[in-house]
Write an enzyme that holds these catalytic residues in place. Structure first.
Site, PDB file in Angstrom:
ATOM      1  N   GLY A 194     -34.100  71.354 -75.569  1.00 45.80           N
ATOM      2  CA  GLY A 194     -34.549  71.821 -76.886  1.00 45.80           C
ATOM      3  C   GLY A 194     -33.916  73.139 -77.272  1.00 45.80           C
ATOM      4  N   ARG A 195     -32.724  73.383 -76.752  1.00 48.00           N
ATOM      5  CA  ARG A 195     -31.976  74.628 -77.039  1.00 48.00           C
ATOM      6  C   ARG A 195     -32.691  75.882 -76.517  1.00 48.00           C
ATOM      7  NH1 ARG A 195     -28.420  71.166 -77.333  1.00 48.00           N
ATOM      8  NH2 ARG A 195     -26.967  71.037 -79.076  1.00 48.00           N
ATOM      9  N   LEU A 196     -33.673  75.687 -75.628  1.00 48.65           N
ATOM     10  CA  LEU A 196     -34.321  76.861 -75.011  1.00 48.65           C
ATOM     11  C   LEU A 196     -33.566  77.198 -73.730  1.00 48.65           C
ATOM     12  CD1 LEU A 196     -38.120  76.234 -75.653  1.00 48.65           C
ATOM     13  CD2 LEU A 196     -36.524  77.723 -76.862  1.00 48.65           C
TER      14      LEU A 196
END
Ligand code: FMN
Length: 217
Positions: A194-196
């Site tokens: 999640g692009r984290l």
């Protein structure tokens, strides 16, 4: 074949095959780099020692090129080049550089800011001696970064140098050698779901110790 703009915008990978936790990190950035570098070698990435080195151009624009790291330890990374090339002139004017490793199959990036300095002639000589003969001759041939009117001119110079150094060892050109980039700031990036992503930066403090901070992705 040109990609449709729509297709290009749809190009994306989901990351998250690995995580990076503070407890995974070595207290010293180059020890952490060594760990990641060895893992990159273990999974047989193509040329994991290829890095992009950015300098500040003489015109004020940043500029970058790929070089191969040939040595690293706690004091930094070493690459070899022509001391009269554009990058060399830029380093002479401003030794602050940035090295970037992108290891996409591992969803990793390492960014190293530091100060570049020439290695000793003895160190360059030691490395030069390990290069294949044609690469040694190549170092004599190329006036790196200068305009050259044709490839045939380069080939003619290569033949000339081959004749000149037909016997014995090829000497180290005095315009060729290594730079050591002594890190002052090193960031490790691990792609996350999640692009984290996980990002940790090591900042060198005045007493030469390192402070580690997590950064938002
Ligand atoms: C994979 C790869 C590895 C390279 N390795 C080196 C290198 O170790 N040393 C070098 O001087 N140039 C190397 N080059 C060429 C540089 O990217 C660059 O074209 C050259 O050094 C001239 O840069 P400059 O004009 O900015 O000085 C490499 C290029 C690639 C694509």
């Amino acid at each position: 074949m040109a990609l449709e703009k729509k297709d290009l915008a749809m190009m994306r990978e989901e990351y998250g095959s690995r995580e990076l936790h503070r407890s995974d990190l070595s207290p010293l950035p180059m020890a952490q780099f060594a760990e990641w570098f060895n893992e990159a070698r273990e999974v047989e990435l193509d040329e994991p020692n290829a890095m992009s080195v950015s300098t500040i151009g003489l015109n004020g624009f940043p500029t970058a090129r790929t070089v191969l790291t040939k040595f690293f330890d706690e004091n930094g990374l070493v690459f070899y080049t022509n001391y009269e090339s554009a990058k060399a002139k830029e380093i002479e004017a401003n030794p602050r550089v940035c090295c970037l490793f992108t290891w996409l199959p591992m969803e990793r990036q390492v960014r190293i800011e530091g100060i570049a300095e020439k290695v000793s002639t003895a160190e360059s000589l030691k490395y030069f001696a390990t290069r294949p003969r044609h690469s040694q001759i190549g170092a004599w041939v190329s006036e790196q970064s200068k305009v050259v009117s044709s490839r045939s001119l380069l080939l003619a110079k290569f033949s000339e140098m081959k004749r000149k150094f037909s016997e014995g060892e090829v000497p180290l050109p005095d315009f060729w050698g290594g730079y050591r980039v002594r890190p002052t700031k090193v960031e490790f990036w691990q792609g996350g779901q999640g692009r984290l992503h996980d990002r940790f930066v090591y900042d060198q403090l005045e007493d030469q110790s390192w402070e580690i901070k997590r950064l938002a992705p």
